[in-house]
Write a protein that holds these residues in place. Structure first.
Motif, PDB file in Angstrom:
ATOM      1  N   PHE A 118      13.117  -3.684 -11.186  1.00  0.00           N
ATOM      2  CA  PHE A 118      14.055  -4.450 -10.351  1.00  0.00           C
ATOM      3  C   PHE A 118      14.493  -5.757 -11.014  1.00  0.00           C
ATOM      4  O   PHE A 118      15.353  -6.460 -10.501  1.00  0.00           O
ATOM      5  N   GLY A 172       5.347  -7.352  -4.635  1.00  0.00           N
ATOM      6  CA  GLY A 172       6.803  -7.214  -4.738  1.00  0.00           C
ATOM      7  C   GLY A 172       7.417  -8.252  -5.663  1.00  0.00           C
ATOM      8  O   GLY A 172       6.846  -9.310  -5.913  1.00  0.00           O
ATOM      9  N   GLY A 211       4.140  -0.159  -0.748  1.00  0.00           N
ATOM     10  CA  GLY A 211       3.072   0.591  -1.417  1.00  0.00           C
ATOM     11  C   GLY A 211       1.882  -0.315  -1.738  1.00  0.00           C
ATOM     12  O   GLY A 211       0.736   0.002  -1.414  1.00  0.00           O
ATOM     13  N   CYS A 212       2.158  -1.447  -2.390  1.00  0.00           N
ATOM     14  CA  CYS A 212       1.071  -2.359  -2.748  1.00  0.00           C
ATOM     15  C   CYS A 212       0.463  -3.024  -1.514  1.00  0.00           C
ATOM     16  O   CYS A 212      -0.732  -3.317  -1.493  1.00  0.00           O
ATOM     17  N   SER A 217       8.204  -6.222  -1.541  1.00  0.00           N
ATOM     18  CA  SER A 217       7.500  -4.982  -1.893  1.00  0.00           C
ATOM     19  C   SER A 217       8.028  -3.783  -1.106  1.00  0.00           C
ATOM     20  O   SER A 217       8.554  -3.929  -0.004  1.00  0.00           O
ATOM     21  N   CYS A 218       7.844  -2.582  -1.692  1.00  0.00           N
ATOM     22  CA  CYS A 218       8.239  -1.346  -0.999  1.00  0.00           C
ATOM     23  C   CYS A 218       7.204  -0.954   0.052  1.00  0.00           C
ATOM     24  O   CYS A 218       7.346   0.071   0.695  1.00  0.00           O
ATOM     25  N   GLY A 240       0.000  -2.060 -11.930  1.00  0.00           N
ATOM     26  CA  GLY A 240      -0.161  -0.773 -11.237  1.00  0.00           C
ATOM     27  C   GLY A 240       0.990  -0.555 -10.283  1.00  0.00           C
ATOM     28  O   GLY A 240       1.649  -1.501  -9.851  1.00  0.00           O
ATOM     29  N   CYS A 241       1.283   0.699 -10.007  1.00  0.00           N
ATOM     30  CA  CYS A 241       2.341   1.045  -9.057  1.00  0.00           C
ATOM     31  C   CYS A 241       1.889   2.297  -8.297  1.00  0.00           C
ATOM     32  O   CYS A 241       2.052   3.386  -8.780  1.00  0.00           O
ATOM     33  N   ALA A 242       1.312   2.145  -7.189  1.00  0.00           N
ATOM     34  CA  ALA A 242       0.867   0.881  -6.629  1.00  0.00           C
ATOM     35  C   ALA A 242      -0.473   0.473  -7.246  1.00  0.00           C
ATOM     36  O   ALA A 242      -1.182   1.304  -7.805  1.00  0.00           O
ATOM     37  N   GLY A 276       0.466  -5.603  -8.264  1.00  0.00           N
ATOM     38  CA  GLY A 276       1.465  -4.566  -8.537  1.00  0.00           C
ATOM     39  C   GLY A 276       2.424  -5.038  -9.618  1.00  0.00           C
ATOM     40  O   GLY A 276       2.634  -6.243  -9.804  1.00  0.00           O
ATOM     41  N   ILE A 277       3.001  -4.069 -10.330  1.00  0.00           N
ATOM     42  CA  ILE A 277       3.858  -4.417 -11.468  1.00  0.00           C
ATOM     43  C   ILE A 277       5.110  -5.184 -11.024  1.00  0.00           C
ATOM     44  O   ILE A 277       5.649  -5.994 -11.778  1.00  0.00           O
ATOM     45  N   CYS A 278       5.553  -4.969  -9.793  1.00  0.00           N
ATOM     46  CA  CYS A 278       6.732  -5.719  -9.306  1.00  0.00           C
ATOM     47  C   CYS A 278       6.421  -7.209  -9.238  1.00  0.00           C
ATOM     48  O   CYS A 278       7.220  -8.041  -9.692  1.00  0.00           O
TER      49      CYS A 278
HETATM   50  S1  SF4 Z   1       4.477  -1.961  -7.827  1.00  0.00           S
HETATM   51 FE1  SF4 Z   1       5.154   0.040  -7.028  1.00  0.00          FE
HETATM   52  S2  SF4 Z   1       4.097   0.254  -5.060  1.00  0.00           S
HETATM   53 FE2  SF4 Z   1       3.976  -1.926  -5.636  1.00  0.00          FE
HETATM   54  S3  SF4 Z   1       5.726  -2.897  -4.620  1.00  0.00           S
HETATM   55 FE3  SF4 Z   1       6.394  -2.292  -6.699  1.00  0.00          FE
HETATM   56  S4  SF4 Z   1       7.328  -0.248  -6.450  1.00  0.00           S
HETATM   57 FE4  SF4 Z   1       6.096  -0.672  -4.603  1.00  0.00          FE
END
Ligand code: SF4
Length: 150
Positions: free
Chosen positions: A92, A56, A20-21, A17-18, A114-116, A83-85
């Protein structure tokens, strides 16, 4: 939300994950959103965890960690992709070392897009996982009962 008898503990794993989540997961546990009011607390030990929260997308490096964490959790357990990731890999998913969402490695019970993902959605997802967990407990209990009576 149904009524669950236990107070499930959650384990949080950041697969790539970045952050954010992850921050939103932490926010959902703080007094402002207060996931703990349902008796749910965060643990760092997979052997004590009932619900795995994954954030993530999953890549070649994190897949082994995710699988190991899941396998260390006692049965029954539930998995929530946050989160959508974690749900699909999002933008990605075409990257050279990305497998996709968490369900490429472990069985996911609840998807929180969601993002996030917002803390309210995360809480909703965890409570859905509690209901699923309760169903799994009942199923496991009935299976054991049948096994011992045959
Ligand atoms: S869904 Fe958005 S906030 Fe969450 S890990 Fe992915 S890029 Fe980051």
């Amino acid at each position: 939300m149904g009524w669950f008898k236990r107070s499930p503990w959650v384990l949080h794993y950041n697969a790539t994950s970045c952050n954010g989540c992850d921050i939103e997961v932490i926010a959902s546990l703080t007094p402002l959103y207060d996931l703990e009011r349902f008796g749910i607390i965060n643990t760092g030990n997979p052997k004590h965890a009932d619900i795995l929260l994954v954030t993530g997308s999953v890549n070649e490096k994190s897949r082994h960690v995710l699988k190991t964490l899941y396998e260390q959790m006692p049965e029954p357990c539930a998995v929530v992709a946050i989160g959508i990731c974690a749900c699909s890999g999002c933008v990605f998913q075409e990257c050279y070392n990305v497998l996709g969402g968490a369900d490429k490695v472990v069985p996911v019970d609840v998807y929180v897009p969601g993002c996030a993902a917002r803390p309210e959605s995360i809480i909703d997802g965890v409570l859905k996982a509690c209901d699923i967990l309760e169903e799994k407990y009942v199923k496991q209990k009935n299976t054991r009962h049948k096994t011992f009576n045959t």
